[in-house]
Design a protein around this motif. Sequence first.
Motif, PDB file in Angstrom:
ATOM      1  N   GLN A 144      14.474  51.283 -42.446  1.00  0.00           N
ATOM      2  CA  GLN A 144      14.220  51.782 -41.103  1.00  0.00           C
ATOM      3  C   GLN A 144      13.283  52.982 -41.081  1.00  0.00           C
ATOM      4  N   ARG A 166      14.455  54.622 -30.382  1.00  0.00           N
ATOM      5  CA  ARG A 166      15.558  55.182 -31.181  1.00  0.00           C
ATOM      6  C   ARG A 166      16.458  56.075 -30.334  1.00  0.00           C
ATOM      7  N   LYS A 174      20.362  55.314 -29.716  1.00  0.00           N
ATOM      8  CA  LYS A 174      21.377  56.279 -30.178  1.00  0.00           C
ATOM      9  C   LYS A 174      22.280  56.710 -29.029  1.00  0.00           C
ATOM     10  N   ASP A 233      20.812  54.097 -34.031  1.00  0.00           N
ATOM     11  CA  ASP A 233      19.388  54.116 -33.698  1.00  0.00           C
ATOM     12  C   ASP A 233      18.558  53.125 -34.505  1.00  0.00           C
ATOM     13  N   ARG A 234      19.200  52.182 -35.188  1.00  0.00           N
ATOM     14  CA  ARG A 234      18.449  51.156 -35.924  1.00  0.00           C
ATOM     15  C   ARG A 234      17.749  50.208 -34.943  1.00  0.00           C
TER      16      ARG A 234
END
Length: 661
Positions: free
Chosen positions: A139, A185, A189, A195-196
């Motif tokens: 990532q 992201r 999140k 946040d991937r």
Amino acid sequence: MFRRLLIANRGEIACRIMRTAQRMGIHCIAVFSEADAQALHVALADEAHAIGPAPARDSYLRGDRILEVARNAGADAIHPGYGFLSENAAFAEACEAAGIVFVGPPAAAIRAMGSKAESKALMVASGVPVVPGYHGDDQSDGYLAAEAARIGFPILIKASAGGGGKGMRPVFAAPDFAAELAGARREAKAAFGDDRVLLERYLQKPRHVEVQVFADAHGRIVHLHTRDCSVQRRHQKVLEEAPAPDLSAALRDRLHQAAIAAAHAVGYVNAGTVEFIVEGDDAFFMEMNTRLQVEHPVTEMVTGLDLVEWQLRVAAGQALPDHWPPDAEGHAVEVRLYAEDPDHDFRPSIGMLQRFFGPPQSGSIRVDTGVRDRDAITPHYDPMIAKIIAAGADRGEALERLAAALADTQLRGLTTNLPFLRRLVSHPAMRAAELDTGFIARHAAELIPPPKEAPAVVLAGFAVVYLARMRFDAAGASPWSQCRGFRLFGAAEELLLLRDAVRLRRVLVRDRRGRMEAVIDDGPPLPIDADLSHGLRACVDGVWHPLPFTLEGDVIDLTFAGEDYALHLVDPYAQRGGEAAVDGRLSAPIPGRVVQVLVQVGDHVARGQVVAILEAMKTELRIAAPADGVVAHIGCAAGDSIEEGTEIVTLAPPDGSASLP
């Protein structure tokens, strides 16, 4: 069957679940936050329990508190609705550990489909086609940028966990990738705690088609036909219909079989939805929502089923009927009525519903809502007010009935997308089923026209209502304080200055011995009459026009010919105090949390440049400069929770003059 059901949700879906469960003789237990103490779902429940403060993270997302309530209330099952904890595998496992049935799929299925990357890998292994892209574990920003270049622009960045358009950003050129990745992201999140992201080829004119699946605990999985959910804004659905129109029989069958294969791959049980991207005759797996969908009513309308009832029956161990899947008969269309402003990029709005009347419900018209008159739309939750659904023998009849239902809907007190929906369902391209996810953007000029001046009948209607109120307020007072417009000689006159969405309007009202006329902007006299006994109707030039309205202070909202108009009474003698002080001041349009401030004091900014990002009501709002200027002051910092009207940034003119243009 269950005796006592706790509904771990709020609003429209909580009310909808209660309607079915109570019909089945099940005792319904509601939970509510401090903001929802007087909410409709609380009033409809057989009992209700407080679970915490208004923010969802402190109430509706607190699985431990909800389970505590369930145990204390003797619930033998929990229905999570959609959103909140509905796709939380840990919560499903906690329910099982507590000996309480989770009305939904097994935790393993939720976990398998909860990660878009992992679910796509599983689909590839199961022979279900997926959109080319990157779904890997690396990532790092640099690796993702390299993968984006390999896939080729345009691409779509998507949050690996969750859905609903959160953390989803299209990128059309490599220089924009870093900024859009950072934004995706942040949204991911905030919405999912993860946040991937994954990357996919961004198809140019895709349709969003989904298949409703149902599975029991005895190994049987069936489809309940297709839905089209292509009409979206900010990757969130606005209009849905069933069955999806204009699919070949072969493609429809492939979608059904792929959806069943996807459900088989994860050992699915209960209701779920497998979503596909369709372009031409190609179809690619997008994701599986392991819960009931917001748009489930259109499937119910064409199948005659109650999907919540079958969720409860399957969760209680019953088998699906042998004759399933039932045929889809006719067509159904649903729109989502939101508290939002289409004129400002569908920005959420908050406030009180001064009046909310939906269309009369029947076998072909249905309204699902969780609010009523005088309820507040708060910044804490999704701003959906209601779903309005219409069914017909075919698609054309369903759309005609939906258009009539929207015309019958009245909503006052805050900005909504109701006029936008009226235009949407009547648009020629909608009637022709020219559907793809770019529909709204492509037809924005017709769907979101620029503000227009209020017509004469609306201005006359305001004058009638305002003067009638003045006279009513003065009834019984001394003759010197009454506002009856008496003149010994000549016509009584009253001059009103009104501001509509475009400009200041001048309305002169004359009373010639009981015969009223209005002069609009120095135009010709316009004979008017009014009947306030059953709401406002204005008679202009011999034609009576209904004018639904609300009056709050010196602001009146009226509807005429399907369009809403807000008019403000202007006092020409009022001081203009404070106006100069707020020139160039960019303030928060609604309460929220500051995500980023993108400028510093002294920076030169151009008109339209984003200076800050605010998160509110599950949406990122970009605060842009209204004109060229220099940053003179910053009133907040990233992470601050701010109220409506709080200063974010103040701009000074670039040339050092006293105020911005």
